[in-house]
Motif scaffolding. Structure first.
Motif, PDB file in Angstrom:
ATOM      1  N   ILE A 258       5.958  -4.930   0.468  1.00 17.76           N
ATOM      2  CA  ILE A 258       4.762  -4.556   1.226  1.00 17.76           C
ATOM      3  C   ILE A 258       4.620  -5.441   2.468  1.00 17.76           C
ATOM      4  O   ILE A 258       4.287  -4.965   3.556  1.00 17.76           O
ATOM      5  CB  ILE A 258       3.512  -4.659   0.339  1.00 17.76           C
ATOM      6  N   GLN A 259       4.909  -6.734   2.307  1.00 17.92           N
ATOM      7  CA  GLN A 259       4.858  -7.639   3.449  1.00 17.92           C
ATOM      8  C   GLN A 259       5.890  -7.237   4.502  1.00 17.92           C
ATOM      9  O   GLN A 259       5.598  -7.247   5.715  1.00 17.92           O
ATOM     10  CB  GLN A 259       5.125  -9.072   2.985  1.00 17.92           C
TER      11      GLN A 259
ATOM     12  N   GLY B 209       6.861   0.074  -2.582  1.00 20.59           N
ATOM     13  CA  GLY B 209       5.551  -0.551  -2.716  1.00 20.59           C
ATOM     14  C   GLY B 209       5.369  -1.241  -4.041  1.00 20.59           C
ATOM     15  O   GLY B 209       4.247  -1.521  -4.463  1.00 20.59           O
TER      16      GLY B 209
ATOM     17  N   GLY C 207       3.240   2.779  10.982  1.00 21.82           N
ATOM     18  CA  GLY C 207       3.315   2.759   9.531  1.00 21.82           C
ATOM     19  C   GLY C 207       2.385   3.817   8.976  1.00 21.82           C
ATOM     20  O   GLY C 207       1.184   3.803   9.257  1.00 21.82           O
TER      21      GLY C 207
ATOM     22  N   ALA D  49      -2.949  -6.646   7.217  1.00 21.54           N
ATOM     23  CA  ALA D  49      -2.908  -6.059   8.559  1.00 21.54           C
ATOM     24  C   ALA D  49      -3.112  -7.092   9.656  1.00 21.54           C
ATOM     25  O   ALA D  49      -2.578  -6.952  10.756  1.00 21.54           O
ATOM     26  CB  ALA D  49      -3.957  -4.958   8.675  1.00 21.54           C
TER      27      ALA D  49
ATOM     28  N   LEU E 176      -1.809  -0.075  -3.311  1.00 24.71           N
ATOM     29  CA  LEU E 176      -1.023  -0.309  -2.105  1.00 24.71           C
ATOM     30  C   LEU E 176      -1.916  -0.361  -0.865  1.00 24.71           C
ATOM     31  O   LEU E 176      -1.699  -1.184   0.034  1.00 24.71           O
ATOM     32  CB  LEU E 176       0.019   0.800  -1.940  1.00 24.71           C
TER      33      LEU E 176
ATOM     34  N   LEU F 218      -1.269   0.809  11.417  1.00 21.57           N
ATOM     35  CA  LEU F 218      -1.247   1.370  10.069  1.00 21.57           C
ATOM     36  C   LEU F 218      -2.077   2.648  10.042  1.00 21.57           C
ATOM     37  O   LEU F 218      -3.270   2.633  10.343  1.00 21.57           O
ATOM     38  CB  LEU F 218      -1.818   0.368   9.059  1.00 21.57           C
TER      39      LEU F 218
ATOM     40  N   ILE G 160       1.099   5.709   5.503  1.00 20.23           N
ATOM     41  CA  ILE G 160       1.093   5.755   4.040  1.00 20.23           C
ATOM     42  C   ILE G 160       0.216   6.915   3.579  1.00 20.23           C
ATOM     43  O   ILE G 160      -0.879   7.136   4.110  1.00 20.23           O
ATOM     44  CB  ILE G 160       0.641   4.419   3.404  1.00 20.23           C
TER      45      ILE G 160
ATOM     46  N   MET H  10       4.559  -4.240   6.421  1.00 19.33           N
ATOM     47  CA  MET H  10       3.511  -4.590   7.371  1.00 19.33           C
ATOM     48  C   MET H  10       4.061  -5.399   8.548  1.00 19.33           C
ATOM     49  O   MET H  10       3.563  -5.286   9.680  1.00 19.33           O
ATOM     50  CB  MET H  10       2.393  -5.367   6.664  1.00 19.33           C
TER      51      MET H  10
ATOM     52  N   VAL I  52       5.969   4.206   2.850  1.00 22.31           N
ATOM     53  CA  VAL I  52       6.106   3.464   1.598  1.00 22.31           C
ATOM     54  C   VAL I  52       6.227   4.456   0.447  1.00 22.31           C
ATOM     55  O   VAL I  52       5.443   5.402   0.345  1.00 22.31           O
ATOM     56  CB  VAL I  52       4.900   2.529   1.363  1.00 22.31           C
TER      57      VAL I  52
ATOM     58  N   CYS J 173      -2.098  -3.399   1.871  1.00 20.86           N
ATOM     59  CA  CYS J 173      -1.694  -3.254   3.273  1.00 20.86           C
ATOM     60  C   CYS J 173      -2.815  -3.671   4.221  1.00 20.86           C
ATOM     61  O   CYS J 173      -2.572  -4.347   5.232  1.00 20.86           O
ATOM     62  CB  CYS J 173      -1.290  -1.805   3.548  1.00 20.86           C
TER      63      CYS J 173
END
Length: 384
Positions: free
Chosen positions: A60-61, A54, A4, A92, A84, A70, A6, A64, A39, A88
């Motif tokens: 967002i869930q 986002g 992930g 985590a 955001l 991340l 961002i 994740m 995102v 996140c």
């Protein structure tokens, strides 16, 4: 692995170094077989990336839940204004969080200390006062932002810092002991491709190339303007090509200057290959305890094209370049920089040697492909 990533921007098509950095990493992750989710960047989905919104907690869930690690881009923009990120991190759980640190919050002071200073002109008291007040207004926000960064950093497993200065920042300011230095990279361009591009050059004049922004004061355009002015008097046969994204009052003008606005990345590479020398001039950051902290992407792209470089003798530039071996290191003196340009103009053998050595450095150690593998290695280490 499901990564992930961002970064709070739209990365495609790339418009600057931050976009290129994101794009190169994502393409590299995908190339070696990993999955990538982002995102709020629909521009990147054409590469095979999954994009999540986002705008709500459910999305967002879902993001994740999808990922195993991340990865977060941290630059001069205030993460305290980016909700955001905290959302996140809070979700985590036991998943590793790795920060990619590109700048401290005080980079915004570059505009106060360096911005608005016109080349070859004495600064007025009014302009100087405006810059001083600009800095004062920002100091409280910077301190608050750094406290927020330190707070969130307690949940960070590791950081990847683009310079040695930023590793010191990550350890001393943010408290992230597990921090490594991984500078920007350059593209892997075959020698025969470079020769083909060089053969396409339209001018035989000795050409000096600059790539960068005309509005960001850490790009050294004011120093280059002084060099151009001196060259007009002492070396009028030298041509300067400036690739910028916008036209401003700071752009130098003259018979020895050509401005190229809005070149895409392919156009930039073509122009570098068609030039005789490239310059990456960067001032120091006297307001910061970490000094000049950037990793100039242009330097890596110049070397990747086998074109010799002249760059400032400080910070990461001095760590990458060995003077007279794979490039030339210069002071901030316009006369010295011009002298080095003339030296390369008059010594083609030296120019070829420096260009070849710089290209080999990218091929063997400093490519984006190498960066991707080292970044993935950090992810794997944290997952284990």
């Amino acid at each position: 692995m499901k990564i992930g990533y961002i970064y709070n921007l739209n990365a495609y098509p790339p418009k600057g170094g931050n976009h290129v950095h994101v794009l190169e990493l994502i393409q590299g992750f995908l190339k070696v077989g990993h999955q990538v989710a982002v995102v709020d960047d629909p521009t990147i989905t054409k590469l095979g990336v999954t994009n999540f919104s986002g705008s709500d907690d459910q999305s967002i869930q879902a993001f994740m839940d999808e990922i195993e690690v991340l990865y977060v881009r941290i630059d001069a923009r205030f993460i305290s204004q980016w909700p955001l990120l905290e959302a996140c991190i809070n979700l985590a759980g036991g998943k590793p969080v790795v920060w990619e640190i590109n700048a401290p919050a005080n980079e915004t002071l570059a505009f106060s200390w360096l911005g608005g200073k016109l080349p070859n002109q004495k600064e007025s008291l009014l302009r100087r006062s405006k810059r001083y007040l600009h800095a004062l207004r920002k100091l409280y926000g910077i301190k608050r932002e750094e406290r927020y960064r330190h707070h969130l950093a307690q949940s960070v497993n590791a950081s990847i810092c683009v310079s040695t200065a930023l590793r010191r920042y990550a350890i001393n300011e943010l408290g992230i002991e597990n921090s490594i230095v991984l500078p920007n990279g350059g593209p892997l361009i075959p020698a025969e491709d470079i020769e083909r591009r060089k053969a396409n050059r339209s001018s035989q004049a000795f050409t000096v190339f600059y790539s960068g922004s005309a509005i960001y004061p850490w790009q050294g355009l004011d120093m280059l303007a002084e060099v151009i002015h001196l060259a007009g008097v002492h070396a009028p046969d030298i041509k300067f090509v400036l690739a910028v994204n916008q036209d401003t009052e700071f752009l130098p003008k003259g018979n020895n200057v050509e401005i190229r606005k809005g070149l895409d990345r392919e156009g930039i590479i073509e122009a570098i290959c068609s030039s005789d020398v490239c310059v990456a001039l960067h001032p120091d950051y006297p307001w910061s305890r970490y000094g000049f902290h950037n990793s100039p992407m242009k330097l890596f792209e110049y070397m990747a094209c086998m074109t010799p470089v002249i760059t400032s003798n400080r910070a990461q530039m001095a760590e990458l370049i060995t003077h007279g071996v794979n490039g030339l290191l210069c002071s901030d003196s316009a006369a010295e920089i011009l002298s080095q340009l003339i030296e390369l103009r008059d010594d083609p053998d030296l120019s070829e040697k420096l260009g070849r050595s710089g290209w080999e450095l990218i091929q063997n150690e400093r490519s984006w492909s190498e960066n991707v593998m080292r970044t993935v290695g950090i992810f794997e280490n944290e997952l284990s």
